[in-house]
Design an enzyme around this catalytic site. Structure first.
Site, PDB file in Angstrom:
ATOM      1  N   ASP A  30      -0.228   5.110   0.766  1.00 15.35           N
ATOM      2  CA  ASP A  30      -0.501   6.190   1.710  1.00 15.35           C
ATOM      3  C   ASP A  30      -0.504   5.699   3.153  1.00 15.35           C
ATOM      4  O   ASP A  30      -1.165   4.715   3.490  1.00 15.35           O
ATOM      5  CB  ASP A  30      -1.849   6.835   1.380  1.00 15.35           C
ATOM      6  N   ASP A  40       0.865  -1.160   0.000  1.00 15.58           N
ATOM      7  CA  ASP A  40       0.000   0.000   0.000  1.00 15.58           C
ATOM      8  C   ASP A  40       0.916   1.229   0.000  1.00 15.58           C
ATOM      9  O   ASP A  40       2.105   1.133   0.343  1.00 15.58           O
ATOM     10  CB  ASP A  40      -0.897  -0.030   1.246  1.00 15.58           C
ATOM     11  N   ASP A  43      -1.484  -0.118   6.156  1.00 15.39           N
ATOM     12  CA  ASP A  43      -1.840   0.504   7.427  1.00 15.39           C
ATOM     13  C   ASP A  43      -3.333   0.486   7.707  1.00 15.39           C
ATOM     14  O   ASP A  43      -3.756   0.811   8.813  1.00 15.39           O
ATOM     15  CB  ASP A  43      -1.419   1.982   7.407  1.00 15.39           C
TER      16      ASP A  43
END
Length: 224
Positions: free
Chosen positions: A13, A11, A186
């Site tokens: 961001d 991922d 996250d």
């Protein structure tokens, strides 16, 4: 045929970056006067909160976020993006995130960044990390200009699973082709893809993902 290399998916961001490239792009345009602050800042903040809380309306967000791209030439957008990369993105790159990507690349793993943020914003970021493969939300083009619409399936939640499946299928592979498959994220929004790989890793996770990772004995790391 089973591949000897492993698969590493990242991922972007708040995983490899210390912030959100989508949000930062909108704020960049607002501060440059391209977008009206009174009209767009409140909406940008609301969409960002919705994403963090796992209740983002991806269709409404993309309509909001992509509209400015349709109003300007590609040359102008690229000029702005170069400034955005220099002033906003480079300071957000986590050194430990860059080190993690280089670790997998150095091992010869097949690496891809899988992000809901659109490809116009993220392609230069992927290049900065040295990652060839980018699975991002793709944008519709007409006569060399963005239309403000999405092309294909947005790379969001279950859409990430579909995009990874399609990408690997085009290579004649599946997740099962790899002895190990990693995904670093996250966000609770990435639970669908985290559940598909053999090595899910929660990176500085939100509360929902942290609880899920602890319950399932997934690895939890920090790249801060």
């Amino acid at each position: 045929m089973r591949s000897a290399m492993e698969l590493a998916l990242f991922d972007l961001d708040y995983t490899l970056l210390s912030g959100d490239s989508d949000y930062a792009w909108a704020q960049f345009l607002i501060e440059r006067g391209v977008l009206d602050r009174a009209e767009h800042e409140t909406k940008n903040d609301r969409f960002f909160r919705d994403y963090q809380e796992g209740r983002l309306d991806i269709g409404a967000f993309l309509e909001f976020q992509l509209a400015p791209l349709a109003r300007h030439s590609r040359a102008q957008l690229d000029e702005w993006h170069a400034e955005y990369m220099r002033t906003r993105v480079l300071p957000m790159i986590r050194p430990k995130g860059l080190e993690l990507v280089r670790h997998h690349l150095g091992r010869g793993d097949l690496c891809a960044i899988v992000t809901s943020t659109n490809a116009f914003i993220t392609a230069p970021i992927a290049r900065e990390f040295g990652v060839e493969h980018l699975l991002a939300t793709e944008l519709e083009l007409r006569d060399g200009r963005f239309t403000g619409k999405v092309s294909g399936i947005p790379s969001y939640r279950e859409g990430k699973v579909l995009r990874v499946t399609e990408w690997l299928g085009a290579r004649g592979e599946t997740l099962a082709s790899f002895p190990e498959s990693w995904f670093y994220s996250d966000s609770r929004n990435d639970l669908p893809l985290l559940e598909c790989v053999t090595r899910p890793v929660a990176v500085d996770p939100d509360e929902t993902l942290r609880a899920a990772a602890r319950a399932r004995d997934w690895r939890i790391i920090s790249l801060e």
